[in-house]
Write a protein that holds these residues in place. Sequence first.
Motif, PDB file in Angstrom:
ATOM      1  N   ASP A 130     -43.287 -24.651 -16.167  1.00 32.69           N
ATOM      2  CA  ASP A 130     -42.299 -24.469 -15.102  1.00 32.69           C
ATOM      3  C   ASP A 130     -41.907 -25.820 -14.514  1.00 32.69           C
ATOM      4  N   SER A 131     -40.656 -25.939 -14.110  1.00 38.54           N
ATOM      5  CA  SER A 131     -40.153 -27.201 -13.579  1.00 38.54           C
ATOM      6  C   SER A 131     -40.712 -27.471 -12.185  1.00 38.54           C
ATOM      7  N   VAL A 132     -40.760 -28.769 -11.833  1.00 40.63           N
ATOM      8  CA  VAL A 132     -41.187 -29.135 -10.492  1.00 40.63           C
ATOM      9  C   VAL A 132     -40.188 -28.595  -9.471  1.00 40.63           C
ATOM     10  N   SER A 133     -38.914 -28.514  -9.871  1.00 36.11           N
ATOM     11  CA  SER A 133     -37.891 -27.951  -8.989  1.00 36.11           C
ATOM     12  C   SER A 133     -38.245 -26.510  -8.622  1.00 36.11           C
ATOM     13  N   LYS A 134     -38.724 -25.739  -9.593  1.00 37.65           N
ATOM     14  CA  LYS A 134     -39.136 -24.362  -9.314  1.00 37.65           C
ATOM     15  C   LYS A 134     -40.348 -24.350  -8.376  1.00 37.65           C
ATOM     16  N   CYS A 135     -41.295 -25.257  -8.612  1.00 37.25           N
ATOM     17  CA  CYS A 135     -42.469 -25.353  -7.741  1.00 37.25           C
ATOM     18  C   CYS A 135     -42.045 -25.617  -6.294  1.00 37.25           C
ATOM     19  N   LEU A 136     -41.083 -26.525  -6.117  1.00 34.74           N
ATOM     20  CA  LEU A 136     -40.588 -26.843  -4.780  1.00 34.74           C
ATOM     21  C   LEU A 136     -39.945 -25.631  -4.125  1.00 34.74           C
TER      22      LEU A 136
ATOM     23  N   ASP B  47     -37.091 -35.183 -11.298  1.00 32.99           N
ATOM     24  CA  ASP B  47     -36.048 -34.629 -12.162  1.00 32.99           C
ATOM     25  C   ASP B  47     -36.514 -34.549 -13.621  1.00 32.99           C
ATOM     26  N   GLY B  48     -36.408 -33.354 -14.196  1.00 33.55           N
ATOM     27  CA  GLY B  48     -36.795 -33.149 -15.586  1.00 33.55           C
ATOM     28  C   GLY B  48     -38.281 -32.986 -15.820  1.00 33.55           C
ATOM     29  N   LYS B  49     -39.091 -33.065 -14.770  1.00 35.01           N
ATOM     30  CA  LYS B  49     -40.543 -32.970 -14.915  1.00 35.01           C
ATOM     31  C   LYS B  49     -41.029 -31.528 -14.753  1.00 35.01           C
ATOM     32  N   LYS B  50     -42.213 -31.280 -15.304  1.00 31.99           N
ATOM     33  CA  LYS B  50     -42.825 -29.950 -15.284  1.00 31.99           C
ATOM     34  C   LYS B  50     -44.094 -29.961 -14.432  1.00 31.99           C
TER      35      LYS B  50
END
Length: 348
Positions: free
Chosen positions: A303-309, A172-175
Amino acid sequence: MRHLKISQALPSLHRLRPVLHGDQLRSRFTVRQSTPIGAATQHLISNRLTFVMVLDEHEANRVTGMLTERDYLRFALHADALGFFGGSDPRQAPVSKIMTPFEKMTSLKPDATVKRALQTVQHRIFRHLPIVDDDKQLLSIIDIRDLILLADGGRTDDERREPPGGLRSVWDGKKAFDVLGAKRKHRLSHTDKKQTLADYLLESANRHEISGSASIAAAAKQMDRENLTFLIVVEGPVPASTDEVTKRPPASVIGLVNERDFTRYSLHDEGTAGGDMLRTANSQEVSTIMTPLKDVVHVSLSDSVSKCLDILFSHNVRHLPVIDGAHLSGIISLRDILRPILEAEDDE
Protein backbone atom coordinates in the motif's frame (compact mmCIF):
# COMPACT_ATOMS: atom_id res chain seq x y z
CA MET A 1 4.02 29.23 9.25
CA ARG A 2 6.26 27.17 11.54
CA HIS A 3 7.34 30.31 13.42
CA LEU A 4 3.70 31.30 13.98
CA LYS A 5 2.72 31.32 17.66
CA ILE A 6 0.04 28.92 18.87
CA SER A 7 -2.01 31.86 20.20
CA GLN A 8 -2.08 33.36 16.70
CA ALA A 9 -3.09 30.06 15.12
CA LEU A 10 -5.95 29.10 17.45
CA PRO A 11 -8.73 31.13 15.76
CA SER A 12 -8.02 29.48 12.39
CA LEU A 13 -8.18 25.89 13.60
CA HIS A 14 -11.46 24.30 12.50
CA ARG A 15 -11.68 21.92 15.45
CA LEU A 16 -11.19 24.62 18.05
CA ARG A 17 -13.49 27.40 16.86
CA PRO A 18 -16.61 25.92 18.53
CA VAL A 19 -14.85 25.52 21.90
CA LEU A 20 -12.95 28.78 22.25
CA HIS A 21 -15.61 30.13 24.63
CA GLY A 22 -14.81 27.33 27.07
CA ASP A 23 -18.13 25.60 27.80
CA GLN A 24 -17.76 22.82 25.23
CA LEU A 25 -14.04 22.54 25.94
CA ARG A 26 -14.66 22.01 29.66
CA SER A 27 -17.62 19.65 29.26
CA ARG A 28 -15.78 17.29 26.94
CA PHE A 29 -12.13 17.53 27.93
CA THR A 30 -12.22 18.08 31.71
CA VAL A 31 -13.25 16.54 35.04
CA ARG A 32 -12.79 17.74 38.62
CA GLN A 33 -10.23 16.42 41.12
CA SER A 34 -12.97 14.84 43.22
CA THR A 35 -14.54 12.95 40.30
CA PRO A 36 -14.46 9.19 41.06
CA ILE A 37 -11.89 7.23 39.05
CA GLY A 38 -14.60 5.06 37.51
CA ALA A 39 -16.70 8.05 36.41
CA ALA A 40 -13.69 9.88 34.96
CA THR A 41 -12.63 6.78 33.02
CA GLN A 42 -16.17 6.28 31.73
CA HIS A 43 -16.00 9.88 30.54
CA LEU A 44 -12.92 8.95 28.46
CA ILE A 45 -14.77 6.08 26.82
CA SER A 46 -18.01 7.98 26.19
CA ASN A 47 -16.15 10.86 24.52
CA ARG A 48 -13.66 8.63 22.68
CA LEU A 49 -10.71 10.36 24.35
CA THR A 50 -7.28 9.07 25.33
CA PHE A 51 -6.97 11.69 28.09
CA VAL A 52 -9.02 14.19 30.07
CA MET A 53 -7.77 17.28 31.90
CA VAL A 54 -8.26 17.37 35.69
CA LEU A 55 -9.27 20.78 37.06
CA ASP A 56 -8.91 22.27 40.50
CA GLU A 57 -11.90 21.82 42.78
CA HIS A 58 -12.19 25.52 43.59
CA GLU A 59 -10.63 27.45 40.68
CA ALA A 60 -12.90 27.01 37.66
CA ASN A 61 -10.33 26.47 34.90
CA ARG A 62 -7.03 25.75 36.70
CA VAL A 63 -5.35 22.53 35.56
CA THR A 64 -3.94 20.26 38.27
CA GLY A 65 -3.23 17.21 36.12
CA MET A 66 -4.33 14.85 33.40
CA LEU A 67 -5.95 11.40 33.43
CA THR A 68 -4.93 9.10 30.57
CA GLU A 69 -5.95 5.58 29.62
CA ARG A 70 -2.43 4.56 30.66
CA ASP A 71 -2.98 6.03 34.14
CA TYR A 72 -6.10 3.91 34.53
CA LEU A 73 -4.38 0.78 33.21
CA ARG A 74 -1.60 1.19 35.77
CA PHE A 75 -4.14 1.84 38.50
CA ALA A 76 -6.02 -1.36 37.66
CA LEU A 77 -2.78 -3.38 37.59
CA HIS A 78 -1.42 -2.04 40.86
CA ALA A 79 -4.54 -1.20 42.85
CA ASP A 80 -4.02 -4.15 45.19
CA ALA A 81 -0.44 -3.12 45.98
CA LEU A 82 -1.57 0.45 46.56
CA GLY A 83 -3.89 -0.76 49.29
CA PHE A 84 -7.18 0.26 47.72
CA PHE A 85 -8.97 -2.95 48.59
CA GLY A 86 -10.90 -2.69 51.80
CA GLY A 87 -14.21 -4.16 50.80
CA SER A 88 -15.21 -1.17 48.65
CA ASP A 89 -14.78 -0.50 44.94
CA PRO A 90 -11.42 1.31 44.46
CA ARG A 91 -12.87 3.05 41.40
CA GLN A 92 -14.83 5.29 43.78
CA ALA A 93 -11.58 6.96 44.91
CA PRO A 94 -11.01 10.49 43.53
CA VAL A 95 -9.25 10.75 40.18
CA SER A 96 -6.58 12.96 41.77
CA LYS A 97 -5.08 9.81 43.32
CA ILE A 98 -4.04 8.31 39.97
CA MET A 99 -3.78 11.24 37.55
CA THR A 100 -0.54 12.45 35.97
CA PRO A 101 0.23 15.66 37.93
CA PHE A 102 0.60 18.95 36.07
CA GLU A 103 4.38 18.99 36.56
CA LYS A 104 4.75 15.69 34.66
CA MET A 105 2.21 16.15 31.86
CA THR A 106 2.99 17.46 28.39
CA SER A 107 1.41 20.77 27.44
CA LEU A 108 2.22 23.92 25.48
CA LYS A 109 1.99 27.61 26.34
CA PRO A 110 0.20 29.96 23.93
CA ASP A 111 3.46 31.74 23.04
CA ALA A 112 5.04 28.47 21.81
CA THR A 113 5.65 28.34 18.06
CA VAL A 114 4.28 25.74 15.67
CA LYS A 115 7.89 24.59 15.21
CA ARG A 116 8.22 24.02 18.97
CA ALA A 117 4.99 22.04 18.92
CA LEU A 118 6.34 19.87 16.09
CA GLN A 119 9.49 19.21 18.11
CA THR A 120 7.25 18.03 20.95
CA VAL A 121 5.52 15.68 18.54
CA GLN A 122 8.90 14.31 17.48
CA HIS A 123 9.43 12.78 20.91
CA ARG A 124 5.92 11.45 21.44
CA ILE A 125 2.92 11.18 19.17
CA PHE A 126 -0.22 12.65 20.73
CA ARG A 127 -3.68 13.04 19.26
CA HIS A 128 -4.14 16.29 21.16
CA LEU A 129 -2.01 18.79 23.06
CA PRO A 130 -3.44 21.04 25.81
CA ILE A 131 -2.65 24.76 25.70
CA VAL A 132 -2.16 26.15 29.23
CA ASP A 133 -1.05 29.64 30.30
CA ASP A 134 1.37 30.64 33.09
CA ASP A 135 -1.44 30.47 35.65
CA LYS A 136 -2.27 26.89 34.62
CA GLN A 137 -5.50 28.04 33.02
CA LEU A 138 -6.70 25.71 30.26
CA LEU A 139 -7.05 27.76 27.07
CA SER A 140 -7.64 25.13 24.41
CA ILE A 141 -6.79 21.70 23.01
CA ILE A 142 -4.87 21.33 19.75
CA ASP A 143 -5.64 18.50 17.34
CA ILE A 144 -2.29 17.27 16.01
CA ARG A 145 -3.72 16.90 12.49
CA ASP A 146 -4.47 20.62 12.45
CA LEU A 147 -0.96 21.34 13.71
CA ILE A 148 0.60 19.34 10.86
CA LEU A 149 -1.63 21.05 8.31
CA LEU A 150 -0.73 24.45 9.73
CA ALA A 151 3.00 23.72 9.57
CA ASP A 152 2.68 22.62 5.95
CA GLY A 153 0.61 25.63 4.94
CA GLY A 154 -2.53 23.54 4.39
CA ARG A 155 -6.14 24.40 5.22
CA THR A 156 -7.22 23.93 8.81
CA ASP A 157 -10.78 25.14 8.29
CA ASP A 158 -11.88 22.05 6.37
CA GLU A 159 -13.83 19.34 8.20
CA ARG A 160 -12.27 16.70 5.93
CA ARG A 161 -8.76 17.60 7.17
CA GLU A 162 -6.88 15.88 4.36
CA PRO A 163 -3.12 15.21 4.74
CA PRO A 164 -0.95 18.09 3.51
CA GLY A 165 0.51 17.98 0.01
CA GLY A 166 4.04 18.65 1.23
CA LEU A 167 4.00 15.56 3.39
CA ARG A 168 2.67 13.48 0.51
CA SER A 169 5.42 14.72 -1.80
CA VAL A 170 8.17 13.60 0.59
CA TRP A 171 6.96 10.01 0.19
CA ASP A 172 5.80 10.27 -3.43
CA GLY A 173 5.79 6.83 -5.06
CA LYS A 174 6.80 5.08 -1.84
CA LYS A 175 5.08 2.12 -0.16
CA ALA A 176 4.51 1.01 3.41
CA PHE A 177 7.49 -1.29 2.87
CA ASP A 178 9.74 1.77 2.38
CA VAL A 179 8.54 3.39 5.63
CA LEU A 180 9.30 0.21 7.59
CA GLY A 181 12.76 0.02 5.97
CA ALA A 182 13.51 3.65 6.87
CA LYS A 183 12.25 3.01 10.41
CA ARG A 184 14.59 0.05 10.91
CA LYS A 185 17.53 1.99 9.42
CA HIS A 186 16.84 4.92 11.76
CA ARG A 187 16.64 2.64 14.77
CA LEU A 188 19.91 0.85 13.95
CA SER A 189 21.69 4.17 13.40
CA HIS A 190 20.70 5.28 16.90
CA THR A 191 21.97 2.27 18.83
CA ASP A 192 25.41 0.85 19.57
CA LYS A 193 24.01 -2.68 19.65
CA LYS A 194 24.73 -4.86 16.64
CA GLN A 195 21.49 -6.41 15.51
CA THR A 196 20.70 -8.89 12.76
CA LEU A 197 17.37 -8.95 10.96
CA ALA A 198 16.38 -12.00 13.02
CA ASP A 199 17.28 -10.13 16.24
CA TYR A 200 15.20 -7.15 15.11
CA LEU A 201 12.19 -9.31 14.24
CA LEU A 202 12.43 -11.19 17.55
CA GLU A 203 12.62 -7.98 19.55
CA SER A 204 9.71 -6.50 17.62
CA ALA A 205 7.57 -9.62 18.08
CA ASN A 206 8.24 -9.79 21.80
CA ARG A 207 7.37 -6.13 22.17
CA HIS A 208 4.31 -5.77 19.93
CA GLU A 209 2.72 -9.26 19.83
CA ILE A 210 0.89 -11.41 22.34
CA SER A 211 -0.71 -14.83 22.04
CA GLY A 212 -4.50 -14.90 21.98
CA SER A 213 -4.40 -17.48 24.78
CA ALA A 214 -2.46 -15.14 27.10
CA SER A 215 -4.41 -13.55 29.92
CA ILE A 216 -5.91 -10.07 29.83
CA ALA A 217 -3.68 -9.13 32.77
CA ALA A 218 -0.58 -10.29 30.87
CA ALA A 219 -1.53 -8.09 27.92
CA ALA A 220 -2.09 -5.07 30.19
CA LYS A 221 1.28 -5.62 31.89
CA GLN A 222 3.03 -5.90 28.52
CA MET A 223 1.46 -2.66 27.28
CA ASP A 224 2.58 -0.92 30.47
CA ARG A 225 6.09 -2.42 30.42
CA GLU A 226 6.71 -1.64 26.75
CA ASN A 227 4.95 1.74 26.93
CA LEU A 228 2.54 0.78 24.14
CA THR A 229 -1.08 1.74 23.54
CA PHE A 230 -1.94 -1.56 21.80
CA LEU A 231 -0.72 -5.09 21.07
CA ILE A 232 -1.15 -7.33 18.04
CA VAL A 233 -2.86 -10.58 19.04
CA VAL A 234 -1.59 -13.69 17.24
CA GLU A 235 -2.62 -17.30 17.03
CA GLY A 236 -0.21 -19.56 18.88
CA PRO A 237 2.91 -18.61 20.86
CA VAL A 238 5.13 -15.59 20.19
CA PRO A 239 8.68 -16.64 19.12
CA ALA A 240 11.12 -17.00 22.00
CA SER A 241 14.40 -17.22 20.03
CA THR A 242 15.97 -16.13 16.75
CA ASP A 243 15.88 -19.79 15.62
CA GLU A 244 12.10 -19.74 15.94
CA VAL A 245 11.98 -16.49 13.97
CA THR A 246 14.02 -17.88 11.07
CA LYS A 247 12.78 -21.49 10.99
CA ARG A 248 9.11 -21.16 11.86
CA PRO A 249 6.41 -19.42 9.81
CA PRO A 250 5.32 -16.13 11.40
CA ALA A 251 2.29 -16.32 13.65
CA SER A 252 -1.05 -15.39 12.12
CA VAL A 253 -2.63 -12.16 13.32
CA ILE A 254 -6.12 -12.67 14.76
CA GLY A 255 -6.80 -9.23 16.22
CA LEU A 256 -5.65 -6.21 18.20
CA VAL A 257 -6.07 -5.24 21.84
CA ASN A 258 -5.55 -1.70 23.12
CA GLU A 259 -5.79 0.29 26.33
CA ARG A 260 -9.38 1.19 25.59
CA ASP A 261 -10.37 -2.49 25.28
CA PHE A 262 -8.88 -3.09 28.73
CA THR A 263 -10.61 -0.01 30.13
CA ARG A 264 -14.00 -1.07 28.75
CA TYR A 265 -13.51 -4.57 30.14
CA SER A 266 -12.62 -3.33 33.61
CA LEU A 267 -15.61 -0.96 33.74
CA HIS A 268 -18.10 -3.40 32.22
CA ASP A 269 -19.47 -4.61 35.52
CA GLU A 270 -19.92 -1.60 37.80
CA GLY A 271 -20.67 -3.88 40.72
CA THR A 272 -17.35 -5.69 40.51
CA ALA A 273 -14.65 -4.48 42.86
CA GLY A 274 -11.15 -4.04 41.48
CA GLY A 275 -9.78 -7.15 43.18
CA ASP A 276 -12.40 -9.38 41.53
CA MET A 277 -11.71 -7.72 38.19
CA LEU A 278 -7.99 -8.43 38.47
CA ARG A 279 -8.57 -12.05 39.43
CA THR A 280 -10.77 -12.47 36.36
CA ALA A 281 -8.17 -10.71 34.19
CA ASN A 282 -5.56 -13.25 35.27
CA SER A 283 -7.69 -16.15 34.04
CA GLN A 284 -9.58 -14.75 31.04
CA GLU A 285 -7.92 -14.91 27.60
CA VAL A 286 -7.09 -11.63 25.87
CA SER A 287 -8.76 -12.90 22.68
CA THR A 288 -12.13 -12.43 24.43
CA ILE A 289 -11.78 -8.63 24.53
CA MET A 290 -9.69 -7.93 21.41
CA THR A 291 -10.89 -6.31 18.19
CA PRO A 292 -10.94 -9.12 15.56
CA LEU A 293 -8.67 -8.76 12.53
CA LYS A 294 -11.55 -8.08 10.14
CA ASP A 295 -12.33 -4.90 12.10
CA VAL A 296 -8.72 -3.74 12.58
CA VAL A 297 -7.68 -0.75 10.47
CA HIS A 298 -4.44 -1.80 8.75
CA VAL A 299 -2.45 -1.69 5.50
CA SER A 300 -0.34 -4.12 3.51
CA LEU A 301 3.33 -3.84 2.52
CA SER A 302 2.42 -2.77 -1.01
CA ASP A 303 0.00 0.00 0.00
CA SER A 304 1.17 3.52 -0.77
CA VAL A 305 2.33 5.93 1.91
CA SER A 306 -0.36 8.27 0.58
CA LYS A 307 -2.97 5.68 1.56
CA CYS A 308 -1.35 5.31 5.00
CA LEU A 309 -1.61 9.08 5.48
CA ASP A 310 -5.26 9.11 4.46
CA ILE A 311 -6.03 6.43 7.06
CA LEU A 312 -4.00 8.08 9.83
CA PHE A 313 -5.75 11.41 9.25
CA SER A 314 -9.29 10.17 8.61
CA HIS A 315 -9.34 7.69 11.53
CA ASN A 316 -7.26 9.94 13.82
CA VAL A 317 -4.98 7.07 14.83
CA ARG A 318 -1.31 7.28 15.76
CA HIS A 319 -0.21 3.82 14.66
CA LEU A 320 -1.04 1.60 11.71
CA PRO A 321 -0.30 -2.16 11.64
CA VAL A 322 1.20 -3.45 8.40
CA ILE A 323 -0.22 -6.94 7.85
CA ASP A 324 0.94 -8.98 4.88
CA GLY A 325 -1.56 -11.78 4.35
CA ALA A 326 -2.22 -12.78 7.94
CA HIS A 327 1.24 -11.92 9.28
CA LEU A 328 2.50 -8.77 11.00
CA SER A 329 5.26 -7.08 8.98
CA GLY A 330 5.59 -4.02 11.19
CA ILE A 331 3.87 -0.96 12.60
CA ILE A 332 3.88 2.51 11.04
CA SER A 333 3.39 5.51 13.31
CA LEU A 334 2.59 9.05 12.29
CA ARG A 335 6.04 9.91 13.63
CA ASP A 336 7.66 7.50 11.14
CA ILE A 337 6.04 9.36 8.26
CA LEU A 338 6.76 12.78 9.77
CA ARG A 339 10.43 11.96 10.52
CA PRO A 340 11.93 13.36 7.27
CA ILE A 341 10.19 16.70 7.87
CA LEU A 342 10.97 16.79 11.59
CA GLU A 343 14.65 15.97 11.02
CA ALA A 344 14.84 18.71 8.36
CA GLU A 345 13.41 21.12 10.96
CA ASP A 346 16.19 20.14 13.41
CA ASP A 347 18.85 20.78 10.76
CA GLU A 348 17.65 24.34 10.09
